[in-house]
Design a protein around this motif. Structure first.
Motif, short mmCIF file in Angstrom:
data_model
loop_
_atom_site.label_atom_id
_atom_site.label_comp_id
_atom_site.label_asym_id
_atom_site.label_seq_id
_atom_site.Cartn_x
_atom_site.Cartn_y
_atom_site.Cartn_z
N LEU A 1 14.95 17.85 13.67
CA LEU A 1 13.80 17.10 13.14
C LEU A 1 14.29 15.83 12.43
N GLU A 2 15.40 16.00 11.72
CA GLU A 2 15.97 14.86 11.00
C GLU A 2 16.46 13.80 12.00
N TYR A 3 17.15 14.25 13.04
CA TYR A 3 17.64 13.29 14.06
C TYR A 3 16.47 12.51 14.65
N SER A 4 15.38 13.24 14.90
CA SER A 4 14.21 12.58 15.49
C SER A 4 13.70 11.49 14.55
N ALA A 5 13.62 11.84 13.26
CA ALA A 5 13.12 10.87 12.28
C ALA A 5 14.06 9.67 12.17
N ARG A 6 15.35 9.92 12.31
CA ARG A 6 16.33 8.83 12.17
C ARG A 6 16.47 8.01 13.45
N SER A 7 15.93 8.50 14.57
CA SER A 7 16.10 7.75 15.82
C SER A 7 14.76 7.25 16.33
N ASN A 8 14.24 7.84 17.41
CA ASN A 8 13.06 7.25 18.07
C ASN A 8 11.80 8.09 17.93
N LEU A 9 11.76 9.00 16.95
CA LEU A 9 10.60 9.88 16.77
C LEU A 9 10.29 10.71 18.00
N LYS A 10 11.36 11.08 18.71
CA LYS A 10 11.15 11.97 19.87
C LYS A 10 10.48 13.25 19.40
N ARG A 11 9.65 13.83 20.25
CA ARG A 11 9.04 15.09 19.81
C ARG A 11 10.06 16.22 19.91
N VAL A 12 9.92 17.19 19.03
CA VAL A 12 10.88 18.29 18.94
C VAL A 12 10.11 19.61 18.96
N PHE A 13 10.49 20.51 19.86
CA PHE A 13 9.86 21.84 19.90
C PHE A 13 10.91 22.86 19.45
N LEU A 14 10.56 23.67 18.47
CA LEU A 14 11.55 24.56 17.87
C LEU A 14 11.17 26.03 18.03
#
Ligand code: NAD
Length: 496
Positions: free
Chosen positions: A251-264
């Motif tokens: 989730l953090e990587y997504s916020a720091r990069s391109n806001l890719k969606r993340v399913f966990l």
């Protein structure tokens, strides 16, 4: 079913150095380095995998993007994708023996379970989404007569798939199959301690006719290749199954990069609740033992907290201990073993740490809990049952992901619900009762993605799987999973 002679032949097959799979061909990691593949069966290295890094993830994502933009997969007729994926499922079935033994050498799952849960399940999943995809329609919105509102479903683009080592093929297929069926292209980062079957899966996909670049695999360490995928600016989504801490990082990587969606899809501490009126206590005990101890407890939905109503406690525990001590732990490639190896020496140490801490905190060890079969050099553990577990103990709160069961007793339904919902997790659960009303009330009251009633762990590709609370979000399996891998696009057409 696979037979012992076939297993004994396949277990000797040389595996050697396995490379990355990018743009339809094998490739070395740019660093030129590799990681040993240690079998938990005997602690020996029997292969190597490429130690992929950020440069390799870049190459894989670029190849995926190129083919996505070209449209030969993403914009092809769903019926075409169905044909290729159906062939893919057939090839996985055809190679089921090979895939099973390769996977068991890698992660130590008992072979009878691995055969069904890995290649056969993966093939079934691929076939299910192949068959589904040309039956998904777009929509026409109920607008006024002077406009036409069309709702299309479009693939997302490049999907990163990151999975754990317990069932890499089954869990991988839950993401790979709907993503590909919907027209996406993928980059898979397998678990570093069980990468071999996913690499082989990609080869079979290519053989089935997936265009080059549609299915790429970058092996390597999670903290390197996995992080690079999570941070990549040209990855549109990450479909992840694994631990909570890594889920948070994604989730953090997504916020720091391109806001890719993340399913966990994360872990669990699932309650298995036995009421005094359960129809067959012996049967409930056998299924409960299996529900925690199969695959050495390395199952996300494992029933790791057992709650037993006080009036039947002693009787039930007798049956449970009998059922547990009957389970034969041994060579996972021997069809006579009920439970195979713990996936790695590190995981075994972690499990033993939980056993020590549970005893220190005052829980009582009823059976098991020690390392066994040391002479093999492998990682084997006797299934452990602790009683007198209380809510504050580590064993009641944290996921072991190993063969360690904590038992608590309860008096009333309200107390059972309170205990069941008292962790940060909400993945699976079970209730054993003959009373339909109790069962229905518990299904509503338990905060979990699935509540089993009078069984533990049954599943089917038609039924969604996923958790609530810190067990994650997003559902694998069923037609609902297609929603995760598609976006809705609307066309607003003025008709004049
Ligand atoms: P893990 O989180 O350590 O690793 C999972 C994957 O993430 C691996 O491929 C790993 O290489 C990768 N990874 C590790 N660090 C990373 C990082 N910094 N960035 C990106 N990727 C990274 O989990 P594990 O030990 O392989 O598996 C056990 C966990 O998986 C348990 O918590 C279990 O409950 C969970 N699990 C959940 C489900 C489910 O459906 N909910 C199913 C199976 C397992």
């Amino acid at each position: 079913m696979i037979n012992q002679d076939t297993i004994d032949t396949l277990r000797k097959v040389e595996v050697g150095a396995r490379r990355l799979f990018i743009d339809g061909v094998h490739a070395d990691a740019q660093s030129g380095t590799s990681l040993p593949v240690i079998s938990p069966i005997d602690g020996r290295s029997f292969a190597t995998i490429a130690d992929g890094g950020a440069a390799d993830v870049d190459r894989a994502v670029a190849s995926a993007r190129k083919i996505f933009e070209r449209g030969s997969w993403s914009r092809s007729a769903p019926a075409f994708r169905k044909t290729v994926l159906t062939k893919f499922a057939e090839l996985v079935e055809k190679h089921a023996d090979e895939l099973t033994v390769l996977g068991v050498r890698d992660n130590g799952t008992e072979i009878a379970l691995a055969y069904k849960a890995e290649p056969l399940s993966a093939a079934g999943t691929i076939r299910y989404y192949a068959e589904a995809i040309d039956k998904v329609y777009g929509e026409i919105a109920p607008t006024a007569d002077n406009v036409l509102g069309l709702i299309h479903r479009e693939p997302l683009g490049v999907v990163g798939v990151i999975v754990p080592w317990n069932f890499p093929l089954m869990i991988g297929a839950w993401k790979i199959a709907p993503a590909l069926a919907a027209g996406n292209v993928i980059v898979v980062k397998p678990p570093e301690i069980a990468s071999l079957t996913l690499l082989r899966l990609a080869e079979l996909g290519a053989e089935a006719g997936l265009p080059d670049g549609v299915f790429n695999v970058v092996t390597g360490r999670g903290s390197v290749a996995g992080e690079a995928l999570g941070l990549h600016m040209d990855v549109d989504a990450i479909a992840f199954t694994g631990s909570g801490p890594v889920g948070r990082l994604l989730l953090e990587y997504s916020a720091r990069s391109n806001l890719k969606r993340v399913f966990l899809e994360l872990g669990g501490k699932s309650p298995n609740i036995v009421f005094a009126d359960a129809v067959d206590l012996k049967q409930a005990a056998v299924v409960s033992a299996n529900g925690i101890f199969r695959n050495s407890g390395q199952v996300c939905v494992a029933g790791s907290r057992l709650l037993v109503q006080a009036s039947i406690y002693d009787r039930f525990m007798d049956e449970l201990v009998k059922a547990t001590t009957k389970l034969k732990v041994g060579d996972p490639l021997d069809l006579a073993s009920d439970i195979g190896a713990v996936s790695s020496a590190e995981q075994l140490d972690k499990n033993l740490g939980f056993v020590t801490r549970a005893a220190e905190e005052g829980a009582r060890l009823v059976t098991g809990g020690e390392r066994i079969l040391i002479e093999t050099g492998g990682s084997y553990m006797a299934p452990a049952i602790f009683e007198n577990v209380t809510g504050e103990m580590q064993l009641a709160r944290e996921e072991v992901f190993g063969p360690v069961l904590g038992v608590m007793r309860f008096e009333t339904e309200e107390e059972a619900v309170r205990l069941a919902n008292s962790t940060v997790y909400g993945l699976a659960s079970a209730v054993w009762t003959a009373n339909l009303s109790t069962a229905h009330r518990m299904v509503r009251a338990i905060n979990a993605g699935v509540v089993h009633v009078n069984t533990y762990g049954g599943a089917d590709i038609t039924v969604p799987l996923g958790g609530v609370k810190q067990s994650g979000f997003g559902r694998d399996k069923s037609l609902h999973a297609i929603d995760k891998y598609t976006d809705l696009k609307t066309a607003w057409i003025a008709l004049g």
